[in-house]
Scaffold this active site. Structure first.
Site, PDB file in Angstrom:
ATOM      1  N   LYS A  81      97.698  28.607  71.974  1.00  0.00           N
ATOM      2  CA  LYS A  81      96.366  28.262  71.117  1.00  0.00           C
ATOM      3  C   LYS A  81      96.356  29.712  70.863  1.00  0.00           C
ATOM      4  O   LYS A  81      96.609  30.912  71.791  1.00  0.00           O
ATOM      5  CB  LYS A  81      95.702  28.205  72.127  1.00  0.00           C
ATOM      6  CG  LYS A  81      94.326  28.232  71.642  1.00  0.00           C
ATOM      7  CD  LYS A  81      92.848  27.009  73.163  1.00  0.00           C
ATOM      8  CE  LYS A  81      91.542  27.036  72.113  1.00  0.00           C
ATOM      9  NZ  LYS A  81      90.921  26.284  73.401  1.00  0.00           N
TER      10      LYS A  81
ATOM     11  N   GLU B 267      82.987  12.622  81.523  1.00  0.00           N
ATOM     12  CA  GLU B 267      82.202  12.377  82.155  1.00  0.00           C
ATOM     13  C   GLU B 267      80.593  11.258  82.877  1.00  0.00           C
ATOM     14  O   GLU B 267      80.701  12.202  83.798  1.00  0.00           O
ATOM     15  CB  GLU B 267      80.962  12.538  80.589  1.00  0.00           C
ATOM     16  CG  GLU B 267      80.805  14.001  79.523  1.00  0.00           C
ATOM     17  CD  GLU B 267      82.401  14.262  79.095  1.00  0.00           C
ATOM     18  OE1 GLU B 267      82.753  15.144  78.034  1.00  0.00           O
ATOM     19  OE2 GLU B 267      83.108  12.894  78.818  1.00  0.00           O
TER      20      GLU B 267
ATOM     21  N   ARG C 244      78.181  10.206  76.650  1.00  0.00           N
ATOM     22  CA  ARG C 244      79.533   9.294  77.444  1.00  0.00           C
ATOM     23  C   ARG C 244      79.014   8.996  78.328  1.00  0.00           C
ATOM     24  O   ARG C 244      80.087   8.016  78.804  1.00  0.00           O
ATOM     25  CB  ARG C 244      80.543  10.549  76.960  1.00  0.00           C
ATOM     26  CG  ARG C 244      80.787  11.189  75.799  1.00  0.00           C
ATOM     27  CD  ARG C 244      81.750  12.172  75.930  1.00  0.00           C
ATOM     28  NE  ARG C 244      83.147  12.407  76.978  1.00  0.00           N
ATOM     29  CZ  ARG C 244      83.871  11.746  75.373  1.00  0.00           C
ATOM     30  NH1 ARG C 244      83.647  11.073  74.547  1.00  0.00           N
ATOM     31  NH2 ARG C 244      85.377  11.698  76.285  1.00  0.00           N
TER      32      ARG C 244
END
Length: 635
Positions: free
Chosen positions: A280, A365, A393
């Site tokens: 990343k 979630e 969610r």
């Protein structure tokens, strides 16, 4: 220079691997320069440069379908599909979207701002392809963090069962936004760290081929031996057992190896799982060394990596973070829970102070919500710190496991209201509508950062069920902070400006908009009452009756969807009480998705401005004139 000449992906096919490698370097430099001005998701896109080039080199978009999980890792895809000249407008009003956007390009086949949806979408597209008798390829690119999402596991299970031909590429950079957590992360770490894994699969296949085909009981024993050997040395055995052919790990920054892996995958008749290792922030030292900060970044200086932030009052998230530590000092039952957003939700300071009382569940979630319910039932004080858009969610768990059980869970709902550049997938404008109708729920929003502190204390003192406080993604007003926190009586509003004949019932940041409108209207001789309707549920029924009794005509002003939010609640109350001697006008977000831009521009688009409030009051006056007395009203 290759980059200015590339505006369609088929142009890549005439380039050599060396030329593609040079192109990757140019794309990285382009992203670093452009995002230093516009801001955006720099780290994720620097990590997928070679991966995206290899995909477009090997396949034929848009015939072949590329599905990017979340969508903020698709900047390189946008560059290669003819949108390089629009990057000066990235994430700006009416400009280039920071996520995949179907209306932007035929190459964008799936939109997502939330995680873990790509595999389900890929399965749907593969099913449709086969039913239509077509022959295109379907490729899903998912990050390792997204594999903590339950929806991704559901899709893996179904894909492996159906054996449809498609490719899942795991972009494994050991990060989602914050460091990844969980058993899947640990499993992938084992694959990444063992050098022998890279050649183990080929070696075991050679070994197995040398075992002669023998019948009877001995054959069964040999099969068991094969399975045992496979479990011992083959990487990615979990994915193999789910029905995929596992390839990798592959160096995600080596174009030749990526191209070879994709060609190998094409020879497999069924689902393939390609495990790609990337870094990343690859190619920009500040982004490589601070994953979280450079995931999504505001404008910065390229040479130093210094972020260019304008000075201002503390953000609501910062106030939440500091106050939670204060409350944590008072009450050892407080446990902070986050679904992979410890930084964005302001929980890093709390985690540092109380490491054993901060739980990051990953992108999960639903799990977080139900776990909070159980924590509450066992006498703890869980604080579910979550963005409004991500809380969607966990709706079923909020209804079924929290509210139905009347569990004393505290919701800290960040990014409530408009969110600016992240746009329509992240707007926090629906949580009121889907939470206020659930029995047992208490829902509130502060007019300023000081009131947020008192609401947090109110939630801690409340023991009768779930309670939520929502706050925006903006700087506070700079008001003074009370040292002593007090509990606000549940369901009470406050009049912050006296008036007569007309009133604005405002929520959150809209209270200040209403106050500014009142100042302007005062010049026209209009004394506008402004009410801080801080409790969205329960309503202040006494004040509503009083307003109706005095025949006050009113506006309900909220940075939330009009359907189902506070305005609807007020109208429902008046209808249930048969109180029809007042006019209620709703000013909220209309029934459409609001795209990216600044929060100021989003408010202007939806008429949530001082000017619009003044115009609406004048419209009410033309319908319902009011004769003012000579009494003086305090400003």
């Amino acid at each position: 220079m290759q980059l200015p000449q590339i505006d369609q992906p088929e142009q890549l096919k005439s380039l050599s691997v060396d030329e593609l490698t040079s192109l990757a370097t140019e794309i990285r430099q382009f992203l670093i320069e452009k995002l230093s001005v516009t801001g955006g998701h720099l780290g994720p896109n620097l990590g997928v440069v070679e991966l995206t080039i290899a995909l477009h080199y090997c396949y034929n978009s848009p015939k072949d379908k590329f599905i990017f999980d979340v969508g903020h890792q698709a900047y390189v895809h946008k560059i290669l599909t003819g949108r390089m000249d629009r990057f000066d407008t990235l994430r700006k009003y009416k400009g280039l979207c920071g996520f995949v956007k179907r209306s932007e390009s035929e190459h964008d086949v799936w939109e997502a701002g939330h995680s873990s949806t790509s595999l389900s979408a890929a399965m749907g597209m593969a099913l449709a392809r086969d039913l239509k008798g077509e022959d295109n390829k379907v490729v899903a690119v998912i990050g390792d963090g997204a594999l903590t999402g339950g929806m991704a596991f559901e899709a893996l299970n179904h894909i492996g069962h159906e054996k449809k031909k498609l490719m899942v590429i795991l972009n494994d950079n050991e990060m989602s936004i914050a460091p990844n957590v969980g058993a899947m992360h640990n499993y992938l770490s084992k694959i990444r760290s063992d050098r022998h894994y890279l050649r183990a699969k080929d070696e075991v296949e050679v070994l197995l081929k040398k075992i002669p085909a023998i019948g009877g009981k001995l054959a069964k024993t040999v099969e068991k031996l094969k399975d045992s050997l496979k479990y011992m040395v083959v990487p990615g055995i979990l994915f193999e057992e789910l029905g995929f052919t596992y390839l990798g790990p592959v160096d995600g920054h080596d174009l030749q190896k990526l191209i070879e892996a994709f060609r190998q995958a094409d020879n497999v008749d069924g689902p393939v799982f390609v495990h790609v290792l990337t870094t990343k922030g690859k190619g920009y030292t500040p982004a490589e060394t601070d994953f979280y900060k450079w995931h999504g970044i505001t404008p910065y200086k390229i040479e130093s990596g210094q972020v260019l932030k304008s000075a201002g009052n503390p953000m609501y998230t910062d106030v939440f973070a500091q106050t939670l530590i204060e409350l944590g000092e008072r009450d050892s039952r407080i446990i902070a829970v986050t679904p992979a957003m410890p930084g964005g939700s302001g929980l890093f300071p709390f985690a540092k102070r109380f490491p054993e009382r901060m739980i990051d569940v990953g992108i999960a979630e639903q799990h977080a919500a139900t776990m909070c319910a159980a924590l509450a039932m066992e006498g703890m004080k869980p604080v579910f710190a979550v963005y409004s858009t991500f809380m969607q969610r966990s709706y079923d768990q909020i209804v079924h496991d929290i509210c139905r059980h009347n569990a004393n869970v505290m919701f800290a709902i960040d990014r409530a209201g408009f969110v600016g550049a992240d746009g329509e997938t992240h707007q926090g404008v629906y949580d009121i509508a889907f939470m206020r109708h659930i029995p047992n729920m208490v829902l509130m929003m502060p007019k300023d950062e000081n009131e947020l502190r008192h609401m947090m204390f109110t939630a801690l003192e409340y023991n009768d069920g779930p309670i939520a406080y929502r706050y925006p993604r903006i700087n506070g007003l700079g008001v003074s902070m009370d040292e002593t926190l007090v509990s606000i009586p549940i369901g009470t509003w406050e009049t912050v400006r006296e008036g007569e004949g007309y009133a604005v019932l405002a929520v959150g940041p809209m209270v200040q908009v209403a106050l500014d409108a009142a100042e302007q209207l005062k010049r026209d001789g209009i004394q506008l009452q402004v009410v801080n309707a801080r409790f969205i549920k329960p309503l202040d029924e006494d004040m509503l009756r009083s307003l109706a009794k005095s025949r006050t005509n009113m506006i309900v002003l909220e940075e939330a969807c009009e359907a189902g939010s506070l305005g609807s609640a007020v109208l429902e109350f008046y209808a249930s009480q048969h109180l029809f001697n007042t006019t209620v006008s709703i000013m909220g977000i209309p029934d459409r998705f609001i795209e990216h831009g600044s929060i100021k521009e989003q408010r202007e688009e939806t008429d949530l401005t001082v000017k619009a409030v003044c115009e609406e009051i004048h419209a009410l006056m033309s319908l319902h004139p009011y004769e003012y007395s000579q009494r003086n009203f305090p400003s």
